[in-house]
Design an enzyme around this catalytic site. Structure first.
Site, PDB file in Angstrom:
ATOM      1  N   ASP A  91       0.888  -1.176   0.069  1.00 15.36           N
ATOM      2  CA  ASP A  91       0.126  -0.170   0.037  1.00 15.36           C
ATOM      3  C   ASP A  91       0.934   1.248  -0.054  1.00 15.36           C
ATOM      4  O   ASP A  91       0.209   2.468  -0.062  1.00 15.36           O
ATOM      5  CB  ASP A  91      -1.041  -0.076   1.229  1.00 15.36           C
ATOM      6  CG  ASP A  91      -0.312   0.004   2.474  1.00 15.36           C
ATOM      7  OD1 ASP A  91       0.984  -0.129   2.592  1.00 15.36           O
ATOM      8  OD2 ASP A  91      -1.140   0.011   3.653  1.00 15.36           O
ATOM      9  N   SER A  92       2.293   1.203   0.010  1.00 16.61           N
ATOM     10  CA  SER A  92       2.936   2.190  -0.141  1.00 16.61           C
ATOM     11  C   SER A  92       2.823   2.770  -1.662  1.00 16.61           C
ATOM     12  O   SER A  92       3.509   3.946  -2.042  1.00 16.61           O
ATOM     13  CB  SER A  92       4.648   1.777  -0.008  1.00 16.61           C
ATOM     14  OG  SER A  92       4.835   0.572  -0.704  1.00 16.61           O
ATOM     15  N   ASP A 101      -1.044  -6.129  -0.339  1.00 12.73           N
ATOM     16  CA  ASP A 101      -1.648  -5.252   0.842  1.00 12.73           C
ATOM     17  C   ASP A 101      -2.861  -5.161   0.930  1.00 12.73           C
ATOM     18  O   ASP A 101      -3.394  -4.734  -0.010  1.00 12.73           O
ATOM     19  CB  ASP A 101      -0.685  -4.251   1.034  1.00 12.73           C
ATOM     20  CG  ASP A 101       0.323  -4.083   2.134  1.00 12.73           C
ATOM     21  OD1 ASP A 101       0.505  -5.214   2.971  1.00 12.73           O
ATOM     22  OD2 ASP A 101       1.103  -3.268   1.848  1.00 12.73           O
ATOM     23  N   LYS A 153      -1.570  -9.230   2.834  1.00 17.50           N
ATOM     24  CA  LYS A 153      -0.627  -9.040   3.971  1.00 17.50           C
ATOM     25  C   LYS A 153      -1.749  -7.973   4.641  1.00 17.50           C
ATOM     26  O   LYS A 153      -2.272  -7.338   4.244  1.00 17.50           O
ATOM     27  CB  LYS A 153       0.613  -8.187   3.644  1.00 17.50           C
ATOM     28  CG  LYS A 153       1.318  -7.500   4.697  1.00 17.50           C
ATOM     29  CD  LYS A 153       2.925  -7.512   4.555  1.00 17.50           C
ATOM     30  CE  LYS A 153       2.905  -6.020   3.975  1.00 17.50           C
ATOM     31  NZ  LYS A 153       2.627  -4.812   4.590  1.00 17.50           N
ATOM     32  N   GLU A 204      -1.993  -5.389   8.666  1.00 15.35           N
ATOM     33  CA  GLU A 204      -0.869  -4.888   9.458  1.00 15.35           C
ATOM     34  C   GLU A 204      -1.674  -4.936  11.067  1.00 15.35           C
ATOM     35  O   GLU A 204      -2.786  -4.876  11.018  1.00 15.35           O
ATOM     36  CB  GLU A 204      -0.782  -3.335   9.428  1.00 15.35           C
ATOM     37  CG  GLU A 204      -0.232  -3.115   8.032  1.00 15.35           C
ATOM     38  CD  GLU A 204       0.318  -1.509   7.950  1.00 15.35           C
ATOM     39  OE1 GLU A 204      -0.226  -0.773   8.768  1.00 15.35           O
ATOM     40  OE2 GLU A 204       0.730  -1.255   6.811  1.00 15.35           O
ATOM     41  N   GLU A 206       8.934  -4.177  10.637  1.00 14.83           N
ATOM     42  CA  GLU A 206       9.211  -3.009  10.094  1.00 14.83           C
ATOM     43  C   GLU A 206      10.062  -2.028  11.392  1.00 14.83           C
ATOM     44  O   GLU A 206       9.072  -1.637  12.290  1.00 14.83           O
ATOM     45  CB  GLU A 206       8.366  -2.090   9.351  1.00 14.83           C
ATOM     46  CG  GLU A 206       8.583  -0.944   8.783  1.00 14.83           C
ATOM     47  CD  GLU A 206       7.599  -0.226   7.886  1.00 14.83           C
ATOM     48  OE1 GLU A 206       6.763  -0.971   7.513  1.00 14.83           O
ATOM     49  OE2 GLU A 206       7.746   0.875   7.393  1.00 14.83           O
TER      50      GLU A 206
HETATM   51  O1  KIV Z   1       3.401  -1.192   1.563  1.00 15.26           O
HETATM   52  C1  KIV Z   1       4.714  -1.356   1.627  1.00 15.26           C
HETATM   53  O2  KIV Z   1       5.514  -1.285   0.840  1.00 15.26           O
HETATM   54  C2  KIV Z   1       5.221  -2.279   2.884  1.00 15.26           C
HETATM   55  C3  KIV Z   1       6.633  -2.718   3.083  1.00 15.26           C
HETATM   56  C4  KIV Z   1       7.112  -1.585   3.652  1.00 15.26           C
HETATM   57  C5  KIV Z   1       6.948  -3.666   3.959  1.00 15.26           C
HETATM   58  O3  KIV Z   1       4.480  -2.744   3.523  1.00 15.26           O
END
Ligand code: KIV
Length: 271
Positions: A51-52, A90, A120, A122, A189
């Site tokens: 989600d980055s 994510d 994934k 969080e 992280e």
């Molecule tokens: O969204 C992302 O890029 C991440 C990484 C930093 C692991 O979750």
């Protein structure tokens, strides 16, 4: 011979086997077809449609604004490029925190509409019901502890997490809960290296770090940081393998200059 040397597609079982054999796992983020194809063909083990994307693709300050539809769009592009890597996507902020049914529905959309290999999310104890439900539906889940960017407004800063004993103990406890809830892997992280090593040695599942030191089972970086596309972002954990910002900027300036000077196109570059 490496664990994955003889096999075509990396699976969650391959990662487990890599941990058992002490072979480190390589993971990068990817958001589009062209970059994902290069990473896949170069032999990366895992691609994370993170989600980055909210930051590096859309230009938002945080990861919070990106939607499930937008994540699915990025994931579809990455999946089309990948023949070997395991592709994890994510779950974006707001698509799973409500309850476990919402979480399952979001995970199913990602699996069905993008063809992802897993998701994934969080968080610790508070997301365990959702993890059990998603895993129960047959979807592999990767956890994420330490600095969890979707909670940035709770933390207030992007500084190193779990430096104090109390927070470190909570993190270790949450790591065990994620494992027993069915996560196949865990991202840690921005935490002290000693804590990363401790979690990796206590857990059976592979632990992949970003700023969690060298004694975890694998490493992940955001592609724009690793390739030097982002500027003014230099956390200690980041190693830049290219300075693409300068390379692309210089090429662009040269192109502008060639167009203005009528050097491009030349006789051989026209029909
Ligand atoms: O969204 C992302 O890029 C991440 C990484 C930093 C692991 O979750």
């Amino acid at each position: 011979m490496s664990v994955q040397g003889e096999i075509k597609r990396i699976t969650t079982h391959t990662l487990q086997s890599m941990k058992q054999h002490g072979e480190k796992i390589s993971m990068l983020t990817a958001y589009d077809f062209s970059m994902a194809r290069i990473f896949d063909e170069a032999g990366i083990d895992v691609l994370l449609v993170g989600d980055s994307a909210s930051n590096v693709m859309a230009g938002h300050e945080t990861t919070l604004p990106i939607t499930l539809d937008q994540m699915i769009y990025h994931a579809q592009s990455v999946i089309r490029a990948c023949h070997r890597s395991l592709v994890i996507v994510d779950l974006p902020f707001g698509s799973y925190q409500g309850n476990s049914k919402e979480a399952l529905n979001s995970a199913i959309r990602i699996m069905k509409e993008a063809g992802a290999h897993g998701i994934k999310l969080e968080g610790g104890e508070e997301v365990c019901d959702s993890i059990k439900r998603i895993v129960g539906a047959g979807v592999p889940v990767m956890g994420h502890l330490g600095l969890t960017p979707q909670s940035i407004y709770k933390f207030g800063t992007y500084s190193v997490r779990a430096k104090e004993e109390e927070e470190a103990e909570i993190l270790i406890n949450n790591a065990h809960l994620l494992q027993s809830s069915g996560c196949f892997s865990l991202v840690l992280e921005k935490i002290p290296a000693a804590l990363g090593a401790e979690v990796a040695s206590q857990l059976k599942i592979p632990v992949i770090g970003i700023g969690a030191g060298r004694h975890v089972d694998g490493q992940v970086l955001v592609m724009h940081d690793m390739l030097g596309i982002t500027k003014n972002f230099s956390p200690r954990f980041l190693r830049r393998y290219l300075d693409l910002y300068t390379g692309i900027s210089d090429a662009t300036k040269q192109y502008i200059s060639d167009v203005k000077s009528r050097d491009f196109p030349n006789e051989n570059e026209q029909y």
